[in-house]
Every structure is written in C-alpha cells, then in structure tokens.
Design an enzyme around this catalytic site. Structure first.
Site, PDB file in Angstrom:
ATOM      1  N   GLU A 202       5.381 -43.770   6.516  1.00 44.48           N
ATOM      2  CA  GLU A 202       4.613 -42.965   6.775  1.00 44.48           C
ATOM      3  C   GLU A 202       4.638 -42.623   4.641  1.00 44.48           C
ATOM      4  O   GLU A 202       4.693 -41.687   3.913  1.00 44.48           O
ATOM      5  CB  GLU A 202       5.009 -41.131   6.897  1.00 44.48           C
ATOM      6  CG  GLU A 202       4.067 -41.658   8.490  1.00 44.48           C
ATOM      7  CD  GLU A 202       3.967 -39.916   9.006  1.00 44.48           C
ATOM      8  OE1 GLU A 202       3.649 -39.045   8.616  1.00 44.48           O
ATOM      9  OE2 GLU A 202       2.949 -40.221  10.616  1.00 44.48           O
ATOM     10  N   GLU A 324       4.039 -43.283  16.061  1.00 41.58           N
ATOM     11  CA  GLU A 324       3.975 -42.713  16.879  1.00 41.58           C
ATOM     12  C   GLU A 324       2.207 -41.588  16.883  1.00 41.58           C
ATOM     13  O   GLU A 324       1.284 -41.792  16.359  1.00 41.58           O
ATOM     14  CB  GLU A 324       3.926 -40.917  15.557  1.00 41.58           C
ATOM     15  CG  GLU A 324       5.464 -41.566  14.514  1.00 41.58           C
ATOM     16  CD  GLU A 324       6.314 -40.754  13.711  1.00 41.58           C
ATOM     17  OE1 GLU A 324       5.364 -39.759  13.391  1.00 41.58           O
ATOM     18  OE2 GLU A 324       7.174 -40.901  12.752  1.00 41.58           O
TER      19      GLU A 324
HETATM   20  O1  AHR Z   1       7.189 -36.852  14.641  1.00 46.24           O
HETATM   21  C1  AHR Z   1       7.374 -35.974  13.496  1.00 46.24           C
HETATM   22  C2  AHR Z   1       7.002 -36.698  12.037  1.00 46.24           C
HETATM   23  O2  AHR Z   1       5.503 -36.360  12.592  1.00 46.24           O
HETATM   24  C3  AHR Z   1       7.508 -37.884  11.720  1.00 46.24           C
HETATM   25  O3  AHR Z   1       8.810 -37.646  11.181  1.00 46.24           O
HETATM   26  C4  AHR Z   1       6.478 -38.147  11.105  1.00 46.24           C
HETATM   27  O4  AHR Z   1       6.747 -39.644  10.913  1.00 46.24           O
HETATM   28  C5  AHR Z   1       4.917 -37.917  11.447  1.00 46.24           C
HETATM   29  O5  AHR Z   1       4.598 -36.932  10.131  1.00 46.24           O
END
Ligand code: AHR
Length: 521
Positions: A202, A324
C-alpha cells in the site's frame, strides 16, 4: 373492556405471526445452473486460499507465537494448537510481516539472540512495543511447521534496496557469504525456499504515501536487487491498488514490465464507510445485505483490473494477487480498537464462500489471494484466548473448499432469483465447480439469503455422474458464531439435501449456508 380488546389484538397478531411464519417457511428462492463439465478452464491455484499474518494486535503475539518458555503447548515458541488447525486445511502460503507494518520493519531487528533484539514502537497499530521476538527465523519455522510457502513483504517505505537484497541473501543464499554465516550462526544451516516476495505494501498510503509514478519507478529500482540465489525462484510482487483506485494499477502495469511476476490488489468489505464501521454481531438484517452486496463488488473490480492488465500484458504473464481481502467491522467491544479484533459469524462464512466462487471465475489472471488475517485480526480463521482456540465459521469454509485447490475450473451458468429486503437485493445463489486430479467433480454453493431457503436445479454436461455427497455449513441465526464457551456452535455437518436424477442435480439449500458437494461416476 380495555383488557379484552388487548387480548383480541394479541390473538390476532399471534395468528398473523403464525401465518407469516408458515408463508416464510414455504417461501424458497430458485436457481437453475448449467455446469459445463466438458469445457474445462484454467487451473484454480491453491494460492487463492492463502493467508496473511501481520504484527498487528494479537495476530502474531498470543495468536501464533507464545515463546518457548510458555505453558501453552508450543514447538520452538509456536502454538501447537494453531499449527494443528492450519495443517488440517493445508494453507498454501502465508504473507508476513505486513501490511502497513512491512514498510516500517527492518529485518535485522528480528534475527540473532532474542534478548538482544531491539524494542521498537509499532507506529501503525496502537503504538505498542514490538520486542521482535518473532522474526525471520521464527516466521520461516512457522511456515515449515504448517507446510505453507512463505510470502515475505519487503520494506520500500522506510527501507532501502540494499536492506531488501541483504534479507533475500540471508534467507536464500547457499554459499559462504557473511549473511549466510549469520543465518548459520542463528541455527539454520541450509537456506530456505522463499517463493514470494512483495516489494512494499500500500505504498499509496501507509507504505510511504507515494504517487503512482514515484512508486512505479521505485519498484523498477528495487526489483533489480531482488535476486534468485541457490535455486530459489522469487515471484516478485508489486504493491498494487487498494479499493477501487485502478489508475494506480494502470500506471504501474504500464511502467513496470520487467522483474515482476505479480501485482497485488487489496479489497476490504465494510458494508459501510471507513469512518462508520458496522458491528460484527448483533446486527440488523439490512447490515447482512449491505455487507454481502459490498463483498460481491470484488467481481466487477477484478473484471476491470483484468482489462487493465490485459492492455499492458496481453499474454497474461503477470498475475493479479489479491493479497488482502475480507470483512472489516468495528472492533469487538472492550478490545483495543487499534488491534482490529472482531467476531466471525455465519455471515463471514457466506462472504468467504461467495468470494471464493468469484475468485475461481477469475482464475486465469488471479493467481493468489490472502485473507486478512490469520488469527485474532479482522476476518480471522482462528481466535485465541490464553490456552484456548476457537475455529471460526470462515475457517470451516477454507476447510470445505480445500477440494478446489489446484483443481480445474469448470464453467457454471447461473440463473438465480434475487433475495430482496426493501430496496436491497442480492443474487440468492452463488456457485462454482471444479474437477480434481482424481476426476471428482466438486460444486460449491452458497445461499446468500439470510432467511429464505433455496432450491437449485443443476444440469451437468459431460460424462454421467452417479453419486453425490457433501457437507453444509449453516447456523440458526444471522450472527451465529463460535465462542470459547461454545466453540462448536457453527461447524460443518454431513449434507443430505442433494440428489441426482441422470444429468440433473437437485439441491435444497438452507438459508445462510455454504454447501460443498462431491460428485463421482
Ligand atoms: O490488514 C490490515 C491493514 O489493512 C494492513 O496493514 C494494510 O495493508 C491494510 O490497509
């Protein structure tokens, strides 16, 4: 007089209630499927069933690491109960150490004698002190114990290409360099195999708040120093977009053509806004619809992302890694909000089943997905408290869907009724099919309706099938979940609601359920 009127009205409303219940009990959604078993598609990579563990809240500490001195049964500090549960579902890969934490992590902090490791503040997740007792060796030991491929995320936001290159050398170099000797001095003679390397996380946000162009150029620089040593083959994964910012993907895929095997994408299901998150339990029916509707949006997002990737990489060489995904609710009452701890209900199981069915349809480009996160954080598979663990409804979906790992995708045409609540509507039934290496056909079905059963009639093309068996996951309430006091409230059971009549399969799906069937000749 007044009392009589009241009694009559109670009686009438009672009758009305009974009548409504009868009507609801009889109501059923319908779906018609065609399973095109004679038209096999791509392989469904087992890595779609991947995981993510970050130094966040109680995911690592308490969740999987208790330390070698703990009374909780462990192997070299890693909880035996968690290892046993994860081995059972054959988790294919594990991403670590973040998340946002990855871009503040300096790997040298987490190697060498535990008592000499520095104590650092975890800036993203509650400002707690990270003692670095769980570092590279412990992570790779954990991966070996659970049989998962390691997916390491390197620091781009506050790190350097040299630091990343050194880390790769420490883990994977088999020759006689200083870093290989450092590894050997820590007790590990042979290099590890590390097949996946994320270059940042990110980086448009917590990973350095970079512009599209700046990160793309940094990626080109970092990837040059991400080398393959001693037979290890790295898949290098660029940090892609979060949510719906597909311009990030467009710029990245345009500028980065070499030294990249995958581009990531993150997608969280909120059902509401980041500022105003929904509760994980005790929610009204409208929240069920909001969450499921949000979860299904990933389908369109993947289609749009695929179009962009196709433009820059027409051969499909570079994979899309949804590294994610999952539900994100308000933190469980009484817990530190920065720890992102939430309960996990049958609604989360339905989200997981429907999401996997979507991932399968994108299997040509989507090569990996990692649910956030493994233990105690967000849509967790496992919750821990002291020496107890609870397997969540989401865990059970991963268990049931194992049959799709590396199987061949079979297209399914779905015509389904909608589930409707006021202005809200959802497709009632979601489906996906595959054929495994032994020739067994598996069909996963999800009834997204929180209240109403569904009947499915599926016509199966291709070779004749004679027997069907399966398992179902459902629960008596929309927010049913497992607790430390009642750990088995939501768990899979044998399913008897399916029958085959020639090429036609009939299935009666309970409301809010996930069913996986095996069909053989
Ligand atoms: O999963 C929690 C957070 O969500 C992670 O650290 C980040 O990559 C995303 O914004």
């Amino acid at each position: 007089m007044k009392r009589r009127a009241l009694a009559v009205s109670v009686l009438l409303s009672g009758l009305l209630l009974v009548h409504t219940h009868v009507a609801l009990a009889q109501e059923t959604r319908r779906a018609t499927l065609t399973i095109r078993a004679g038209e096999p598609g791509p392989q469904i990579s087992r890595h779609l069933y991947g995981h993510f563990a970050e130094h966040l809240g109680r995911c690592i500490y308490d969740g999987l690491w208790v330390g070698p001195g703990s009374k909780i049964p462990n192997t070299r500090g890693i909880r035996n109960d968690v290892v046993q549960a994860l081995r059972k579902i054959k988790i294919p890969n594990l991403r670590w150490p973040g998340g946002c934490f990855a871009d503040q992590y300096h790997w040298q902090d987490g190697v060498g004698a535990a008592e000499k490791r520095p104590r650092r503040v975890n800036i993203h997740w509650g400002g707690v002190v990270e003692d670095n007792s769980f570092g590279t060796n412990e992570f790779l030991d954990f991966c070996e114990q659970i049989g998962a491929d390691p997916y390491v995320a390197a620091n781009v936001g506050s790190g350097s290409p040299q630091e990343m290159a050194d880390w790769i050398e420490y883990m994977t170099f088999g020759g006689d360099s200083d870093l290989a000797r450092l590894r050997q001095a820590s007790g590990r003679r042979d290099p590890w195999k590390v097949p996946f390397l994320g270059i940042g996380n990110e980086n448009w946000g917590c990973g350095g708040r970079m512009t599209h162009e700046y990160y793309s150029d940094l990626y080109r620089r970092f990837s040059v120093y991400a080398r393959d040593w001693s037979g290890n083959r790295l898949e290098r994964i660029a940090a892609g977009p979060g949510g719906t910012d597909l311009r990030w993907l467009d710029v990245l895929a345009e500028r980065v053509k070499e030294g990249v095997q995958g581009i990531s994408m993150h997608y969280y299901t909120l059902g509401n806004t980041w500022k105003d998150k929904l509760p994980a339990t005790g929610f009204p029916e409208k929240d069920w619809y909001a969450v499921l509707r949000d979860a299904l949006k990933i389908d369109g997002l993947l289609t749009d992302a695929e179009k962009i990737m196709e433009k820059h990489d027409p051969g499909g060489r570079v994979g899309l890694y949804v590294d994610e995904w999952g539900t994100w609710y308000s933190a469980a009452p009484g817990t530190n909000p920065a720890f992102l701890n939430q309960q996990n209900t049958i609604r989360d199981a339905v989200v997981a089943g429907a999401t996997f069915n979507i991932f399968h349809r994108h299997a040509r480009r989507v090569k990996m997905a990692n649910i956030a996160q493994l233990v105690n954080v967000l849509q967790a598979l496992i919750l821990t408290e002291g020496d107890k663990i609870v397997l969540t409804p989401t865990y059970h979906v991963f268990d049931m869907y194992q049959v799709h790992h590396d199987a061949t995708f079979l297209p399914v045409d779905v015509a389904t009724d909608n589930s409707v609540l006021g202005p809200d509507s959802l497709p009632a039934v979601s489906a996906a099919a595959s054929r495994d290496a032994q020739g067994l056909l598996h069909l996963s079905l999800v009834n997204l309706d929180p209240k109403v059963a569904a009947t499915v009639e599926a016509r199966i093309e291709g070779p004749a099938l004679r027997s069907v068996s399966g398992r179902v996951l459902t629960a008596p309430a929309m927010d049913a979940h497992n607790t430390f006091a009642a750990p088995d409230r939501v768990q899979p059971a044998a399913f008897t609601g399916a029958s085959l009549q020639g090429p036609v399969l009939k299935v009666a799906l309970p409301p809010r359920s996930v069913v996986v069937l095996a069909l053989s000749s």
